[in-house]
Design an enzyme around this catalytic site. Sequence first.
Site, PDB file in Angstrom:
ATOM      1  N   GLY A  78      26.935  89.150  26.179  1.00 34.48           N
ATOM      2  CA  GLY A  78      27.204  89.950  24.990  1.00 34.48           C
ATOM      3  C   GLY A  78      26.310  91.169  24.892  1.00 34.48           C
ATOM      4  N   CYS A  79      25.466  91.360  25.884  1.00 29.09           N
ATOM      5  CA  CYS A  79      24.584  92.525  25.899  1.00 29.09           C
ATOM      6  C   CYS A  79      25.136  93.525  26.909  1.00 29.09           C
ATOM      7  CB  CYS A  79      23.166  92.124  26.306  1.00 29.09           C
ATOM      8  SG  CYS A  79      22.392  90.970  25.163  1.00 29.09           S
ATOM      9  N   ALA A  80      25.039  94.792  26.593  1.00 25.49           N
ATOM     10  CA  ALA A  80      25.494  95.838  27.505  1.00 25.49           C
ATOM     11  C   ALA A  80      24.600  95.886  28.743  1.00 25.49           C
ATOM     12  CB  ALA A  80      25.499  97.190  26.811  1.00 25.49           C
ATOM     13  N   SER A  81      23.331  95.571  28.572  1.00 30.03           N
ATOM     14  CA  SER A  81      22.368  95.561  29.682  1.00 30.03           C
ATOM     15  C   SER A  81      22.220  94.138  30.204  1.00 30.03           C
ATOM     16  CB  SER A  81      20.987  96.019  29.211  1.00 30.03           C
ATOM     17  OG  SER A  81      21.059  96.927  28.178  1.00 30.03           O
TER      18      SER A  81
END
Length: 136
Positions: A49-52
């Site tokens: 769920g994190c872009a990174s």
Amino acid sequence: MASEAFEEIVADFEFLEDWEDRYRYVIDKGRAMDPLEDALKVPATKVEGCASQVWLHPRIEAGRFSFDGDSDAMIVRGLIAVLRALYNGLAVSEVPKVDAAGELARLGLNEHLSAQRSNGLRAMIERIRGVAAEAA
């Protein structure tokens, strides 16, 4: 209910008037953290769920919660450092009681993070709360 370490961040943010200075401050907090060992950067510690790329490695010792973390994005490393100040050292039973959104709002982060970063921050908080709930 915030820890002394988190209250220090709040005080520092009040001193820094410009958001760019606050942004650099968060990044510096991330740079000051020790990197997570590569052996701990595994699917079980990865936060979805994190872009990174984000990894959180929680520990529970003597009923106290703490975690280490890492990211490939400097601002996210800084956000991990802020979350560590908020949660590390709390009794496991206290972790779910922390109003993370309210505490982080004191820093004004929600107004200055992109939607993707905000989603990632929520995902990290959910992981922290989930691990603590399982351990309680």
